[in-house]
Design a protein around this motif. Structure first.
Motif, PDB file in Angstrom:
ATOM      1  N   THR A   1       0.856  -1.176   0.000  1.00 53.84           N
ATOM      2  CA  THR A   1       0.000   0.000   0.000  1.00 53.84           C
ATOM      3  C   THR A   1       0.893   1.227   0.000  1.00 53.84           C
ATOM      4  OG1 THR A   1      -1.689  -1.171   1.269  1.00 53.84           O
ATOM      5  CG2 THR A   1      -1.800   1.237   1.283  1.00 53.84           C
ATOM      6  N   ALA A   2       0.516   2.234  -0.750  1.00 50.13           N
ATOM      7  CA  ALA A   2       1.266   3.488  -0.790  1.00 50.13           C
ATOM      8  C   ALA A   2       0.320   4.644  -0.515  1.00 50.13           C
ATOM      9  CB  ALA A   2       1.935   3.664  -2.153  1.00 50.13           C
ATOM     10  N   VAL A   3       0.722   5.536   0.397  1.00 52.71           N
ATOM     11  CA  VAL A   3      -0.050   6.729   0.719  1.00 52.71           C
ATOM     12  C   VAL A   3       0.734   7.939   0.217  1.00 52.71           C
ATOM     13  CG1 VAL A   3      -0.983   8.162   2.569  1.00 52.71           C
ATOM     14  CG2 VAL A   3      -1.119   5.681   2.733  1.00 52.71           C
ATOM     15  N   GLU A   4       0.133   8.688  -0.692  1.00 55.36           N
ATOM     16  CA  GLU A   4       0.771   9.858  -1.299  1.00 55.36           C
ATOM     17  C   GLU A   4      -0.109  11.083  -1.074  1.00 55.36           C
ATOM     18  OE1 GLU A   4       2.852  12.630  -2.747  1.00 55.36           O
ATOM     19  OE2 GLU A   4       3.758  10.625  -2.764  1.00 55.36           O
ATOM     20  N   ILE A   5       0.476  12.146  -0.535  1.00 60.19           N
ATOM     21  CA  ILE A   5      -0.274  13.360  -0.203  1.00 60.19           C
ATOM     22  C   ILE A   5      -0.595  14.230  -1.420  1.00 60.19           C
ATOM     23  CG2 ILE A   5       1.721  14.846   0.308  1.00 60.19           C
ATOM     24  CD1 ILE A   5       0.052  15.779   2.821  1.00 60.19           C
ATOM     25  N   ASP A   6       0.219  14.174  -2.450  1.00 60.95           N
ATOM     26  CA  ASP A   6       0.022  14.980  -3.652  1.00 60.95           C
ATOM     27  C   ASP A   6      -0.983  14.275  -4.574  1.00 60.95           C
ATOM     28  OD1 ASP A   6       0.745  15.579  -6.609  1.00 60.95           O
ATOM     29  OD2 ASP A   6       1.732  17.207  -5.510  1.00 60.95           O
TER      30      ASP A   6
ATOM     31  N   LEU B   1      -0.080  -3.286  -9.109  1.00 62.00           N
ATOM     32  CA  LEU B   1       0.906  -3.857  -8.183  1.00 62.00           C
ATOM     33  C   LEU B   1       0.650  -3.482  -6.732  1.00 62.00           C
ATOM     34  CD1 LEU B   1       4.254  -3.119 -10.074  1.00 62.00           C
ATOM     35  CD2 LEU B   1       3.110  -5.316  -9.850  1.00 62.00           C
ATOM     36  N   ALA B   2      -0.046  -2.369  -6.518  1.00 65.08           N
ATOM     37  CA  ALA B   2      -0.179  -1.836  -5.165  1.00 65.08           C
ATOM     38  C   ALA B   2      -1.509  -1.107  -5.005  1.00 65.08           C
ATOM     39  CB  ALA B   2       0.965  -0.866  -4.874  1.00 65.08           C
ATOM     40  N   ARG B   3      -1.935  -1.006  -3.765  1.00 58.71           N
ATOM     41  CA  ARG B   3      -3.087  -0.168  -3.438  1.00 58.71           C
ATOM     42  C   ARG B   3      -2.544   1.245  -3.234  1.00 58.71           C
ATOM     43  NH1 ARG B   3      -6.653  -0.374   2.065  1.00 58.71           N
ATOM     44  NH2 ARG B   3      -4.546  -0.655   2.862  1.00 58.71           N
ATOM     45  N   ILE B   4      -3.028   2.191  -4.017  1.00 57.27           N
ATOM     46  CA  ILE B   4      -2.569   3.578  -3.950  1.00 57.27           C
ATOM     47  C   ILE B   4      -3.665   4.410  -3.280  1.00 57.27           C
ATOM     48  CG2 ILE B   4      -1.743   5.565  -5.258  1.00 57.27           C
ATOM     49  CD1 ILE B   4      -0.006   2.998  -5.616  1.00 57.27           C
ATOM     50  N   ILE B   5      -3.262   5.160  -2.258  1.00 52.16           N
ATOM     51  CA  ILE B   5      -4.201   5.994  -1.523  1.00 52.16           C
ATOM     52  C   ILE B   5      -3.721   7.440  -1.570  1.00 52.16           C
ATOM     53  CG2 ILE B   5      -5.170   6.490   0.759  1.00 52.16           C
ATOM     54  CD1 ILE B   5      -4.703   3.489   1.409  1.00 52.16           C
ATOM     55  N   HIS B   6      -4.612   8.336  -1.964  1.00 55.19           N
ATOM     56  CA  HIS B   6      -4.311   9.765  -1.848  1.00 55.19           C
ATOM     57  C   HIS B   6      -4.651  10.152  -0.419  1.00 55.19           C
ATOM     58  CE1 HIS B   6      -5.702  14.108  -2.323  1.00 55.19           C
ATOM     59  NE2 HIS B   6      -4.386  14.110  -2.250  1.00 55.19           N
ATOM     60  N   GLY B   7      -3.633  10.482   0.372  1.00 60.45           N
ATOM     61  CA  GLY B   7      -3.870  10.817   1.764  1.00 60.45           C
ATOM     62  C   GLY B   7      -2.612  11.333   2.427  1.00 60.45           C
ATOM     63  N   ASP B   8      -2.725  11.572   3.717  1.00 63.09           N
ATOM     64  CA  ASP B   8      -1.663  12.151   4.523  1.00 63.09           C
ATOM     65  C   ASP B   8      -0.967  11.052   5.317  1.00 63.09           C
ATOM     66  OD1 ASP B   8      -0.103  13.558   6.357  1.00 63.09           O
ATOM     67  OD2 ASP B   8      -1.661  15.025   6.804  1.00 63.09           O
TER      68      ASP B   8
END
Length: 188
Positions: free
Chosen positions: A60-65, A79-86
């Protein structure tokens, strides 16, 4: 998070992706067991994600931008769960991850209290025995020049063990080498 144009071009380049794959990640993660459920905080352009997603059964990847999160979803969403977050307040389940990692991004967190909040969040989402590992640059004149007009709040390696301990971590190791620092810490 603000990044100047040169910094964005570098971080999105194939040169940086190969540097991450061949040098940064092997050094930063030497002898670090990721386990089967990894969270990456602040993947940016995805240089780390593209290498590490296959080393963990769940990634899982959390990216703020928001724009970068959309880019990551289109490139690596299979390949991964992508989350827009802090990364300092992920909203993810407590004690769910076997490892939490972040690379070359902590200096973009604008204040030490927000960095400490990110450390606390990494601790919260880790399973007992899970590892928090990462790397970042070390403050220097060339580092500051590369970050001209960026958000740039470098971690100080001598202070990092105490800050990680305050978040609850044990077995903390911080090492500095060639203008970079790496750390690893364990949730008891």
């Amino acid at each position: 998070m603000a990044m100047n144009l040169c910094h964005r071009l570098c971080c999105g380049s194939e040169f940086w992706a190969k540097t991450v794959e061949r040098q940064l990640l092997p050094w930063a993660l030497a002898d670090v067991p990721l386990g089967d459920n990894t969270l990456e905080i602040g993947p940016g352009y995805g240089a780390n994600l593209r290498v590490l997603a296959e080393r963990s059964a769940k990634y899982t990847a959390v990216e703020i931008d928001a724009a970068l999160a959309r880019r990551l979803q289109s490139k690596y969403g299979d390949l991964a769960r992508i989350i827009h977050g802090d990364g300092a307040d992920t909203g993810l389940a407590t004690a769910d991850f076997s490892s939490v990692v972040c690379f070359t991004m902590m200096h973009h967190v604008p204040t030490p209290p927000l960095q400490d909040q990110l450390f606390a969040e990494a601790f919260r989402v880790l399973q007992p025995g899970g590892v928090f590992a990462g790397s970042d640059g070390v403050d220097s004149i060339p580092f500051r020049i590369a970050h001209f007009r960026d958000t740039c709040n470098p971690l100080h390696p001598a202070q990092l063990p105490d800050r990680l301990a305050r978040a609850g971590f044990v077995d903390i190791d911080v090492e500095v080498q060639r203008g970079e620092q790496r750390w690893r810490a364990v949730k008891p």
